[in-house]
Enzyme design. Structure first.
Site, PDB file in Angstrom:
ATOM      1  N   ARG A 273       0.862  -1.188   0.000  1.00 58.52           N
ATOM      2  CA  ARG A 273       0.000   0.000   0.000  1.00 58.52           C
ATOM      3  C   ARG A 273       0.900   1.240   0.000  1.00 58.52           C
ATOM      4  O   ARG A 273       1.381   1.658   1.045  1.00 58.52           O
ATOM      5  CB  ARG A 273      -0.913  -0.005   1.232  1.00 58.52           C
ATOM      6  CG  ARG A 273      -2.082   0.962   1.165  1.00 58.52           C
ATOM      7  CD  ARG A 273      -2.973   0.829   2.395  1.00 58.52           C
ATOM      8  NE  ARG A 273      -3.576  -0.510   2.457  1.00 58.52           N
ATOM      9  CZ  ARG A 273      -4.688  -0.830   1.789  1.00 58.52           C
ATOM     10  NH1 ARG A 273      -5.306   0.072   1.030  1.00 58.52           N
ATOM     11  NH2 ARG A 273      -5.178  -2.061   1.874  1.00 58.52           N
ATOM     12  N   ARG A 388       2.447  -3.845  -6.026  1.00 59.27           N
ATOM     13  CA  ARG A 388       1.735  -4.806  -5.182  1.00 59.27           C
ATOM     14  C   ARG A 388       1.889  -6.241  -5.699  1.00 59.27           C
ATOM     15  O   ARG A 388       2.108  -7.159  -4.919  1.00 59.27           O
ATOM     16  CB  ARG A 388       0.266  -4.450  -5.021  1.00 59.27           C
ATOM     17  CG  ARG A 388      -0.446  -5.411  -4.078  1.00 59.27           C
ATOM     18  CD  ARG A 388      -1.879  -5.092  -3.788  1.00 59.27           C
ATOM     19  NE  ARG A 388      -2.062  -3.883  -3.003  1.00 59.27           N
ATOM     20  CZ  ARG A 388      -3.252  -3.568  -2.455  1.00 59.27           C
ATOM     21  NH1 ARG A 388      -4.289  -4.358  -2.629  1.00 59.27           N
ATOM     22  NH2 ARG A 388      -3.385  -2.446  -1.778  1.00 59.27           N
TER      23      ARG A 388
END
Ligand SMILES: Nc1ncnc2c1ncn2[C@@H]1O[C@H](COS(=O)(=O)NC(=O)[C@@H](N)CO)[C@@H](O)[C@H]1O
Length: 424
Positions: A273, A388
């Site tokens: 994140r 990610r």
């Protein structure tokens, strides 16, 4: 945004959608403003008709009658002007309310309050079994000298990232593979800016409501989008597309910026994140048919699954419940990919079908077979988002010596390498 006529005729269904999606809007209040606005418009139209009729009498009137008729015309004009502010105020408040009305979820969507009530549909792939103690992605990167978290944090703060050496080539390889893969499935490649005007965020549905997630630029109306969906969804805003231009399918690569306001404390370690990342976005603009829309939903979901399968990553598909799908969605599935260090599946893709909800607020229309101007349907899904995706990629394919095995599909993008990194 829903059609006002639909809301008038289906207030119950709209009220239920707001309730199960946790959208705070009073449909009765909206319908009251709507009725008052209709009434005001009718009064103004009646006065204008009377004023026009009166104006026609003036040239034919006798000198004695004329002054009274002219005064009547002035009084009517004054009365009409007097109603303008109320008319404007009602139009503005109705527009803002309409933008907040949620879409009707597909009947198959489970009712729930948040992601804990999403429903697992299926699992694909085999979970890795390590005959050594696997590392998490942060340690893997650090061991190979592919990261520099302290220095980049000093320069760019938390939720920043820097990749070094072969990890950079891996990130680029994954993005290029996704673009190639989607282009091979007929999606038009786009490389696009993340800068967009506020209207584009309204069109996609991120505004009103998501303002705090978006980085703004001092003294500039442009803002930094968190997904290419925002600028791409507005590319054809206001145009009248022809049927033979549909479906519009894009594989859009862009930077993506997110303030992650409200995520304090979540995923603060590593690459899951971050404030800026890169994403290949699947975007579809198709004809206004739920059958066609659901076919495209299956296609873009399948594309993402095929990409994960090619990357040899185990994943699961979950159906988002009403409380975790956002206002605009008809249907939404997340794909979550296995992260060994956490021993859980983590979201890597989010697939949505929005019917004409985005098209209506963006002004995306086409002429149907009968020549009628109708709002299109839109869909989007992640193709791949980096960094990610590197989390499961590095962790699932790590080897005992700390090197990373490269899935066959990626090797052509890494000079044919089957392994990256040095034994450590
Ligand atoms: N802050 C972040 N850092 C890194 N990756 C992120 C971040 N936020 C989202 N992503 C990635 O981007 C994907 C899509 O984000 S999403 O908000 O769920 N959905 C969209 O943006 C849609 N337009 C479909 O891509 C996520 O599944 C995740 O893989």
């Amino acid at each position: 945004m829903l059609d006002l006529k639909f809301i008038r005729e289906n207030a119950g269904a709209v009220r239920h959608a707001a309730q199960v999606k946790g959208v705070d809007i009073d449909i009765d209040d909206l319908l009251r403003v709507d009725r008052e606005l209709v009434d005001l418009k009718q009064r103004v139209e009646a006065m204008q008709a009377e004023r026009n009729a009166n104006a026609k009498l003036v040239p034919k009137a006798s000198p004695e009658e004329r002054p009274a008729l002219i005064q009547k015309g002035k009084d009517l004009a004054e009365e009409i002007r007097g109603l303008e502010p109320a008319l404007r105020a009602h139009e503005d408040s109705l527009k803002v309310m309409l933008l907040r009305v949620p879409n009707i979820p597909h009947p198959s969507v489970p009712v729930g309050k948040d992601d804990s009530e999403n429903v697992e549909l299926r699992r694909e792939g085999t979970l890795p079994e390590f005959d050594f103690t696997p590392l998490d992605h942060v340690d893997l990167l650090e061991k190979q000298g592919w990261s520099d978290p302290e220095r980049v944090a000093r320069v760019s703060g938390s939720r920043s990232y820097l990749l070094k050496g072969e990890a950079v080539m891996l990130e680029m390889a994954v993005l290029m593979f996704a673009m190639d893969f989607l282009a091979g499935r007929g999606f038009t490649p786009l490389s696009t800016t993340a800068l967009a005007r506020p209207d584009a965020f309204v069109g996609s549905g991120h505004f009103p409501g998501g303002e705090d997630q978006v980085y703004k630029i001092e003294g500039d109306e442009l803002m930094l989008a968190g997904t290419a969906e925002v600028p791409v969804n507005s590319l054809y805003a206001g145009e009248q597309l022809s049927l033979d231009q549909l479906p519009v399918t894009f594989a859009a690569i862009s930077a993506a910026f997110r303030s992650e306001a409200g995520s304090a404390g979540r995923d603060v370690r590593g690459l899951i994140r971050v404030h800026e990342f890169r994403k290949v976005e699947q975007y579809v603009l198709c004809e206004a048919s739920e059958e066609v829309g659901l076919e495209w939903f299956a296609k873009i979901l399948g594309n993402a699954e095929a990409l994960l399968a090619a990357l040899e990553l185990p994943y699961r598909v979950v159906q988002n419940c009403t409380g975790d799908m956002g206002a605009g969605k008809v249907l939404m599935y997340d794909i979550e990919t296995w992260v060994p260090s956490e021993q859980v599946y983590r979201e890597t893709h989010s697939c949505s079908y929005l019917g004409d909800w985005q098209a209506r607020r963006t002004g995306l229309r086409y002429r149907d077979a009968g020549g009628k101007l109708v709002f299109a349907h839109t869909l989007n899904n992640t193709g791949v988002a980096a960094p990610r995706i590197l989390v499961p990629l590095l962790e699932n394919h790590q080897q005992a010596d700390g090197t990373i095995r490269i899935p066959a599909a990626l090797r052509p993008y890494l000079g044919g390498k089957e392994v990256i990194g040095q034994p450590v």
